[in-house]
Design a protein around this motif. Structure first.
Motif: not given
Lengths: 486, 479, 93
Positions: B317-322, B325
């Motif tokens: 959960f890093d705001g990159v793929r879903y 962000r």
């Protein structure tokens, strides 16, 4: 500081190899280069919440096969671990890899003298035929591909999660030439097992190098530097030559070598500092709880054993012993299993196996053929070699037959007939040509008889011309000599 | 009577005889939800239209045809949100079905409501939800338990017929006990975890929360079985659980682990559980005292291993793929730091930090590896206990539902609430919680029955026999 | 073993979390207390404990392709994208 007479380099390699499989390591997406961006992805390889990995049996089998080919110990129970680090090309921000219990441990790569750079093949280091020990081979998942723009980077996850095998050598290598030969020899083994296409220029085989220097005779290692961005086997050699020179230059000046990662710039022909290693990464490895330990002793190892090919060294020895090919030819054949298969088919039906090797490795290979799909049937080379050895055609004619064979593949015997090339071996006909030659060249006859043995060549030339090149040269030589000494 | 008050088994019979239609159940549930959901707040999301549309198309000939089920908000269902009660999954829509969800769909079930939970299933009170707290239907000033507090409150409060939850350290059983319903955590490997957003992969299991033991058995039968997408699921053939209820506990050897009857526990809870033990004895079972000597270490082992695994599981959960962000990140590191720091709540951060620490260089041996070894000892405790008995009988929770807000500032005290449930997750065993009494102030008390690995049939038979000779399950909560 | 001095801010950094000064103070106190509780494990003798393996038999995946997501579905949740790539601030090594 007085500089010691000699420095030596200590080199270790970490080689990543893309495995030849239908699907990715932990999901059923296809493992294929060149698809439209993000078209070969699913919840698992995108690291979607809740998705779970399931290992690809074939990737495990191919890793075990590699281990068997390289003489590794195969772990009866192997485990996967999580390697934790944040990076946008790593969807889960941990990589499933192997840490404590890799599939393979130990083993070695034997350096094939012919896989040294051409200019070193006669050198002592090539002739030493050293064996380079391996530390381990493990299986992991590859990362995504990033594209870099002005302010942002874009990520294509098609490659994310494809199976990647990491082969780690001991720091046994001492020269750039050995590193070159190591990668070539390793590649040969990987090709022979059908494990990977292992082409560095296509990124199917990627190599990180650790290198340090120390005075010859010293036991302790020097400070090691890691080299990255090595995109070909010859690039590895060039980078090492540069870097070893740089390190020796530095220590001779009394400078300390920095523990760092350097980037090879092939155009500049130099390495540049990429990052210094102030703090070691803390990857916080721990056993991957989503995967159960993999037992290799219940069938997986057996399955790999049944796929064991004849290893390059054994194949070379057999070709040299049974077929009489040269060591160099054996090495070339062992490096290309498709070509070798072609050759073995060509040699199967003829006694002239060494001659067939010459045809295939010199003439045929020069046309850059694809032996797998070539319309030139391998048996044709057996036939062609036979025609020459049996004196039906001479070597000049054989070249013509070869050229025709490439242009309009057909049986060499048929080509000889079609082109009217069969050699004249009829003694009566040849004697007539010789008589004509003697009559027409009194000067050469006189020269020969007065001891200038070379003078016979002019007579031979006359005969060949008269016979339109079809006269059997060996027989012509015999007949002329007999007539002149009569 | 509103169909919302009926059991799944009863509705199934009435649906298949075409006496009622799935839409009738959905409508009755929506009526109940309309009146009480604003107090209980069991759900994070309700799609009335989708549920009604699904009810119209329901095929009542299927095993669960037309039965509405509520899903804990950490289960992926294609096209639906799956928030895990976290801000970090804002806007996320599942691109696939969890295997458990797919199996229920295949059996004809329809879905009504995503239930509230402690963020990423980290908590024992559902107070760690970024989407608001859930109240206990028996006393709205008290917690429903957690982390599947929304599922338990919905089932107990007649806002759902049955629900799925997930149990990592007691997250199905403890809220079931505190809300007075039945909660089953199956043996690890019994139900596929594919599509369940992971908290601690080696401990997580999906399971049903229902009003009766029979209802749990029906759902388990639909959910259980090997899944090629989950490497840790077991290969045994599908079973129909409780297909022939014996109604008897004759000859059953019931173990009472002495470490599970602590001096500090609620006397009312202890009395109710001992009363249940007495019932078993009276009805032909033998009571055996057993020991699980490593029980006192379980909390420490659990909070080391669960947080270590969570620290990796939640890295994605890093705001990159879903998901969420951070707005206008100045660089990649800023994107990571702000997306995660803004997106996760305090308990999640605390556990990620703890888990990162116990795995870090220099500490992994003393914490993570040591805890793995002690986990092995805990598992041996259970194995040796099960040579002496068929089932273990214990309290589910040392006390009934505690007041909202009481422990939010004292995480360690909150962690200690899991003392009777976490050992079974560490050992992998299945266990059920079912009501066995009420306190003077009318709060439910839970009884836990633990079985050997894959001993669910045994657990369900005994629980069913006990349940049917009591009427605790019929009581209605006041809220 | 005695409770180590836990540097909460450092560990948070490893996990890509930024904490406010208040959070740092609070977490330091809470986590130190929790770690102290965990110290009790040190007293338990763990000699030859067998490894904990889940009670299931592992099954590997045959090397057969299964359908991928459509590009649209794969990118549907992405906060920023262009030309079918997921965008992030520039990656600098």
């Amino acid at each position: 500081m007085s500089s010691p007479a000699k420095w030596e380099a200590v080199i270790g390699l970490e080689v990543h190899v893309q495995l030849h499989t239908q699907t990715k390591m932990f999901c059923g997406c296809i493992n294929q280069y060149g698809g439209a961006a993000n078209s070969q992805v699913c919840p698992v390889c995108l690291g979607m919440p809740g998705s779970l990995p399931v290992p690809n049996e074939e990737a495990i089998r191919k890793t075990i096969l590699t281990g068997l080919m390289l003489g590794c110990r195969i772990a009866p129970v192997a485990r996967f671990d999580r390697k934790n680090y944040f990076y946008p090309d790593m969807p889960k921000n941990y990589q499933i890899s192997q840490f404590e219990d890799p599939l393979c441990a130990g083993g070695a790569v034997g350096l094939d003298p012919f896989l040294f750079p051409k200019d070193l093949q006669e050198s002592d280091e090539a002739k030493a035929k050293r064996s380079i020990r391996l530390t381990r081979i493990h299986l992991e998942e590859d990362v995504a591909k990033s594209f870099h723009y002005e302010e942002r980077s874009g990520i294509d996850f098609n490659r994310a999660g494809t199976p990647l095998m990491e082969i780690v050598s001991e720091a046994d290598l001492r020269t750039p030439g050995e590193a070159f030969a190591f990668l070539g020899s390793l590649r040969q083994v990987l090709l022979s097992g059908g494990v990977s296409s292992a082409d560095m220029e296509k990124g199917q085989m990627r190599c990180d190098v650790n290198v340090s220097v120390r005075p010859v005779g010293q036991k302790e290692f020097g400070t090691k530097v890691e080299l990255k961005n090595l995109n070909s086997i010859s690039g590895v050699r060039r980078a090492l030559e540069y870097e070893i020179g740089r390190q020796i230059g530095a220590v001779e000046k009394g400078e300390a070598i920095q523990h760092e990662t350097r980037r090879w710039d092939d155009d500049a022909g130099a390495t540049f500092t990429m990052r210094t290693k102030e703090k070691a990464h803390d990857y916080r490895y721990f056993p991957e709880p989503d995967l159960l330990p993999v037992r290799t002793d219940q069938g997986l190892r057996k399955a790999a054993e049944s796929g064991l090919p004849e290893l390059p060294a054994a194949l070379q020895a057999r070709l040299m012993q049974e077929n009489g090919v040269t060591a160099y030819q054996a090495s070339v054949l062992a490096a290309d299993r498709v070509l070798c298969g072609y050759y073995e088919k060509a040699a199967a039906g003829t006694k002239h196996k060494a001659a067939v090797a010459n045809w295939i490795l010199n003439d045929f290979l020069a046309t850059q053929p694809d032996p797998a799909t070539s319309p030139v049937r391998p048996e044709f080379f057996g036939e062609l070699a036979g025609l020459v050895v049996e004196g039906v055609i001479n070597s000049a004619q054989a070249k013509k037959v070869f050229a025709e064979l490439m242009a309009n593949p057909a049986s060499p015997k048929a080509i000889v007939e079609k082109l009217g090339l069969a050699q004249i071996s009829d003694v009566g006909a040849l004697a007539a040509f010789c008589d004509e030659a003697i009559a027409a060249n009194p000067r050469s006859v006189e020269d020969y008889r007065s001891g200038k043995s070379n003078a016979i060549n002019a007579l031979k030339g006359f005969v060949m011309k008269k016979s339109q090149g079809k006269a059997n040269p060996t027989q012509v030589d015999e007949i002329l000599k007999a007539k002149l000494s009569a | 009577m509103s169909l919302a008050h009926e059991t799944l088994a009863s509705l199934r019979r009435r649906l298949s005889s075409k006496e009622i239609h799935s839409r009738d159940i959905v409508k009755d549930l929506l009526t109940e939800i309309g009146t009480r959901e604003k107090t209980v707040h069991a759900f994070t999301h309700i799609d009335e239209k989708a549920a009604l549309a699904a009810a119209e198309k329901a095929d009542s000939s299927l095993p669960l045809g037309g039965i509405p089920i509520a899903l804990k908000d950490n289960l992926n269902a294609l096209g639906d949100p799956c928030t895990c009660s976290s801000k970090i999954l804002e806007g996320y829509k599942a691109p696939y079905d969890a295997t458990a969800v797919a199996r229920l769909r295949q059996a004809g079930a329809i879905f009504l409501g995503r239930t509230n939970m402690d963020e990423f299933a980290m908590g024992s009170s559902t107070e760690n939800s970024a989407l608001g707290i859930t109240r206990n239907p028996w006393d709205s000033t008290r917690i429903p338990g957690g982390s599947s507090g929304g599922s338990a409150a919905a089932v107990a409060g007649r806002l759902a017929i049955a629900a799925l939850g997930s149990d990592t350290g007691g997250s199905i059983r403890q809220p079931a006990a505190l809300c007075g319903c039945v909660g089953l955590k199956p043996t690890y490997g019994r139900i596929s975890r594919y599509g369940l957003v992971a908290f601690a992969s080696s401990l997580d299991q999906i399971g049903p929360l229902t009003r009766t033991v029979e209802d749990s058995a029906i759902l388990l039968s639909a959910l259980a079985g090997h899944d090629p997408r989950d490497n840790t699921t077991d290969l045994r053939k599908p079973e129909t659980f409780l297909s022939k209820p014996t109604g008897s506990v004759q000859g059953l050897r019931v173990g009472l682990p002495k470490e599970y009857f602590l001096p500090g526990m609620s006397p009312e809870a202890e009395a109710a559980v001992r009363g249940a033990a007495h019932w078993f004895e009276k009805n032909g079972a033998t009571l055996v005292e057993v020991s699980l000597p490593h029980t006192p270490a379980a909390i420490a082992v659990y909070y080391i291993l669960a947080t270590a695994e969570a620290s990796a599981n939640l890295a994605r959960f890093d705001g990159v793929r879903y998901g969420r962000r951070a707005v206008e990140p100045k660089d990649l590191l800023d994107l990571y730091h702000r997306s995660r720091s803004e997106g996760f709540g305090p308990e999640v951060k605390r556990r990620i930090i703890l888990g990162t620490f116990v795995l870090s260089q220099g500490y992994a041996d003393a914490y993570y590896r040591k805890a793995q070894k002690v986990r092995g000892l805990l598992r041996q405790d259970f194995e040796s206990a099960f040579t002496k008995c068929d089932l273990l009988l214990t309290p589910t929770s040392p006390e009934p539902a505690f007041p909202l807000g009481e422990r939010t500032q004292d995480p360690l005290k909150m962690y200690l609430a899991d003392v009777f449930t976490i050992s079974t997750n560490l050992a992998g065993n299945g266990a059920i919680s079912l009501p066995c009494g009420f306190t003077k102030s009318n709060l439910p008390i839970g009884l836990q029955l633990i079985g050997p690995h894959f001993g669910e049939e045994k657990i369900l038979q005994a629980a069913h026999a006990y349940e049917q000779s009591h009427d605790f399950w019929k009581r209605m909560p006041p809220v | 073993m005695s409770a180590p001095k836990l540097n909460v801010a450092d560990v948070a950094g490893l996990a890509r979390l930024s904490l406010t000064p208040d959070e740092t103070t609070k977490f330091t106190a809470q986590l130190s207390q929790i770690l102290a509780h965990m110290e009790t494990l040190g007293q338990i003798a763990t000699g030859d404990v067998p490894e904990v393996v889940p009670p299931a038999q592992p099954v590997l995946r045959p090397d057969m392709p299964t359908p991928s997501l459509s590009v649209e579905a794969a990118l549907a949740n992405a906060p920023a994208q262009s030309n079918d790539l997921i965008l992030v601030p520039k990656i600098v090594e």
